[in-house]
Design an enzyme around this catalytic site. Structure first.
Site, PDB file in Angstrom:
ATOM      1  CG  ASP A   1       2.082   0.551   7.982  1.00  0.00           C
ATOM      2  OD1 ASP A   1       1.723   0.068   6.896  1.00  0.00           O
ATOM      3  OD2 ASP A   1       1.305   0.740   8.931  1.00  0.00           O
TER       4      ASP A   1
ATOM      5  CG  HIS B   1      -0.426   2.809  12.425  1.00  0.00           C
ATOM      6  ND1 HIS B   1      -1.646   2.227  12.559  1.00  0.00           N
ATOM      7  CD2 HIS B   1       0.024   2.432  11.208  1.00  0.00           C
ATOM      8  CE1 HIS B   1      -1.929   1.520  11.470  1.00  0.00           C
ATOM      9  NE2 HIS B   1      -0.924   1.627  10.641  1.00  0.00           N
TER      10      HIS B   1
ATOM     11  CD  GLU C   1      -3.434  -1.172   4.897  1.00  0.00           C
ATOM     12  OE1 GLU C   1      -3.374  -2.241   5.492  1.00  0.00           O
ATOM     13  OE2 GLU C   1      -3.154  -0.099   5.472  1.00  0.00           O
ATOM     14  CD  GLU C   2      -2.177   2.374   7.435  1.00  0.00           C
ATOM     15  OE1 GLU C   2      -2.955   1.933   8.294  1.00  0.00           O
ATOM     16  OE2 GLU C   2      -0.993   2.005   7.344  1.00  0.00           O
TER      17      GLU C   2
ATOM     18  CG  ASP D   1       1.084  -3.511   5.123  1.00  0.00           C
ATOM     19  OD1 ASP D   1       1.881  -2.581   5.387  1.00  0.00           O
ATOM     20  OD2 ASP D   1      -0.112  -3.495   5.455  1.00  0.00           O
TER      21      ASP D   1
ATOM     22  CG  HIS E   1      -0.569   0.102   2.513  1.00  0.00           C
ATOM     23  ND1 HIS E   1      -0.308   1.310   3.122  1.00  0.00           N
ATOM     24  CD2 HIS E   1      -0.333  -0.848   3.446  1.00  0.00           C
ATOM     25  CE1 HIS E   1       0.068   1.082   4.380  1.00  0.00           C
ATOM     26  NE2 HIS E   1       0.069  -0.211   4.597  1.00  0.00           N
TER      27      HIS E   1
HETATM   28 ZN    ZN Z   1       0.377  -1.158   6.401  1.00  0.00          ZN
END
Ligand code: ZN
Ligand code: NAG
Ligand code: NAG
Ligand code: NAG
Ligand code: NAG
Ligand code: NAG
Ligand code: NAG
Length: 495
Positions: A280, A416, A313-314, A342, A268
């Protein structure tokens, strides 16, 4: 000496003219692996990191950071009159949310560090909501506040609920809180590490109590005070906006290869809003860019290789689900294997290789595992969750695998968070995993005979319906958000 030099010169000239004429070696997993190196992997992540820095710290869905990331990928994977790859975009719309302000004021009038979650529902403005804090009993086994009976005997009407994070989805907790009349929820983190963001998903707009996420230590301190019968009054302010925005997936596939037997790889391209998303999932993105570049040097690609750079995606696997939902059954049949990449460069990596119940999964998964084990990595088979872009492929019964090096403490403490940057990557893991991905893609591109066809009887109609229902809900939200009628949502839709 002179003689030697001139021979070398001639040889070099011959080599250059062969290269210029497009000489390509025959594809093999070993040769493709040898064409992958750290230098290129680093350059792409440096570029994505810079884009994040120049775009409010992130590359999230609906932002300029995403558009710039997409432009960067295209600049790397396309060439003029491209004879090797066909590249295209697939557009979709989704509801965008931005929390413009969040604040939590504690019982002593103090400002408390609070984090928002994606699709957080707004409080009234400009004052937010103020009320007594009601402790929802902590249950780390089944989760705190996950089921309505866990709220029995509590009166949260016109108050704020103090709830511990964990086990069930946060939106479940917030839905119950809203239904019981809570003004808001103070969610406290379930580990000592820095609280990180999550998505509440767009279909929940209008259905959830507003939320502020605080640290475990603050949550526990307030719980202790409430346990001594002290009345704590807190204020929560959430200023969030919603609007439909257009986004897209980027695809690139080899021109060579059987279009009826396609090997797909996906990573992603969007990050969370909280940070630039370099592990990520810049890690998967840079891997795919370098594999595409490397593939340009080869011929003899028997089965087509298609790369997906997923959008959104998130916020809930939006781009990949849009793609898999829009495939006809015969288009889905042609996708013989899907690899998901990912997070493949976590600073303290684990080497998880996805393999599920579909016997076809193991065929592709084994290729990854064998290589990583041969390189001395403690690779292991792990099951799929629901957290990344493989979901839509599993629903279609397409054999799938992929690598995941772990999120959270200790694998990736910056998961994140704003510190998911160029400085927090394991280059060794990223390189070896990219090589594993390249080899596996090449092996299946040469022969997919050992992979069974997609299992159409494994398609779970219930989850299929669930995804369809989610799209319907997203569609409703999008339309109403576009019309500025978010307040009407709660009356129109049932929980
Ligand atoms: Zn991810
Ligand atoms: C996205 O929304 C815009 C504006 O309403 C519309 O013109 C466009 O067709 C939509 N795109 C898709 C893929 O649905
Ligand atoms: C956010 O809200 C708080 C509480 O009302 C206020 O003090 C603060 O100035 C606001 N911050 C911004 C950036 O608007
Ligand atoms: C719950 O608290 C609210 C606000 O204090 C009060 O109006 C209401 O009567 C209470 N409900 C019950 C069932 O005690
Ligand atoms: C808190 O109040 C409850 C109910 O009134 C009482 O049983 C309990 O002993 C009190 N606890 C403390 C620490 O005062
Ligand atoms: C397909 O999936 C179904 C349901 O999971 C399973 O019972 C069946 O054995 C699978 N068939 C094959 C050929 O893998
Ligand atoms: C958790 C972690 O390793 N964070 C590091 C990320 O990179 C920055 C910048 O180099 C470090 O200061 C952090 O310690």
């Amino acid at each position: 000496m002179k003689h030697t030099i001139s021979v070398l010169t001639v040889l070099l000239c011959v080599w250059e003219s062969i290269a210029a004429s497009g000489y390509k070696a025959k594809l093999s997993p070993e040769k493709l692996e040898a064409a992958i190196g750290q230098k290129g992997l680093k350059q792409n992540l440096q570029a994505l990191d810079k884009i994040g820095k120049q775009s409010n710290g992130n590359r999230a869905f609906g932002t300029t950071g995403y558009a710039k990331s997409s432009d960067y990928v295209l600049s790397q994977i396309t060439s003029k009159h491209d004879k090797d790859f066909e590249t295209w975009k697939q557009y979709f719309n989704h509801t965008y949310e931005e929390t413009r302000n969040i604040s939590v004021t504690g019982p002593d009038g103090e400002a408390v560090d609070a984090l928002t979650l994606m699709y957080n529902n707004a409080t009234p403005l400009p004052d937010g909501v103020t009320g007594e804090l009601v402790a929802v009993p902590v249950d780390d086994t089944v989760g705190s506040g996950c089921f309505e009976d866990q709220w029995a005997g509590l009166n949260v009407t016109g108050k704020l609920a103090l709830v511990k994070r964990g086990t069930c989805s946060i939106s479940d907790k917030l839905k119950i809180a809203k239904n019981l009349g809570a003004l808001g929820v103070i969610l406290f983190h379930n580990t000592n590490s820095t609280p990180n963001a999550a998505t509440l998903s767009a279909e929940n707009i209008g259905l959830l109590a507003p939320v502020g996420l605080v640290s475990l230590s603050i949550g526990e301190a307030w719980l202790a005070r409430i346990a001594t019968n002290e009345t704590l009054t807190v204020t929560l302010l959430v200023d969030s906006i919603f609007e439909p925005r257009t986004s897209w997936n980027v695809f690139s596939e080899t021109r060579e290869g059987d279009p009826n037997n396609v090997i797909m790889l996906g990573a992603h391209l969007d990050s969370v809003q909280a940070g630039p998303g370099i592990n990520d999932d810049g890690s998967g993105v840079t891997a795919q860019i370098e594999i595409i570049k490397a593939l340009r040097n080869f011929r003899g690609i028997k089965n087509k290789i298609r790369f997906a750079f997923w959008g959104a995606e998130e916020p809930g696997l939006v781009g990949s689900l849009f793609y898999t939902q829009s495939l006809t059954p015969s288009e889905a049949d042609k996708i013989r294997f899907y690899y998901n990449y990912d997070m493949i460069g976590s600073p303290v990596p684990v080497y998880g290789i996805y393999a599920g119940d579909n016997p076809g999964d193991k065929v592709g998964a084994q290729l990854l595992l064998d290589y990583l084990v041969a390189k001395g990595k403690p690779a292991y088979f792990g099951s799929f969750g629901t957290g990344s872009d493989y979901v839509g492929f599993l629903e279609l019964g397409i054999p799938s695998s992929g690598i995941h090096t772990g999120g959270g403490v200790p694998a990736d403490p910056c998961y994140h968070l704003a510190c998911d940057t160029y400085d927090n990557i394991s280059w060794e893991a990223l390189e070896v995993n990219t090589k594993a991905a390249a080899r596996a893609a090449a092996a299946l591109a040469l022969s997919v005979e050992d992979v069974p066809p997609r299992n159409t009887t494994s398609v779970n109609p219930r989850s299929d319906n669930r995804i369809r229902a989610q799209f319907t809900a997203w569609e409703e939200v999008k339309l109403e958000v576009a019309g500025g009628h978010t307040c009407a949502l709660k009356t129109k839709r049932t929980v």
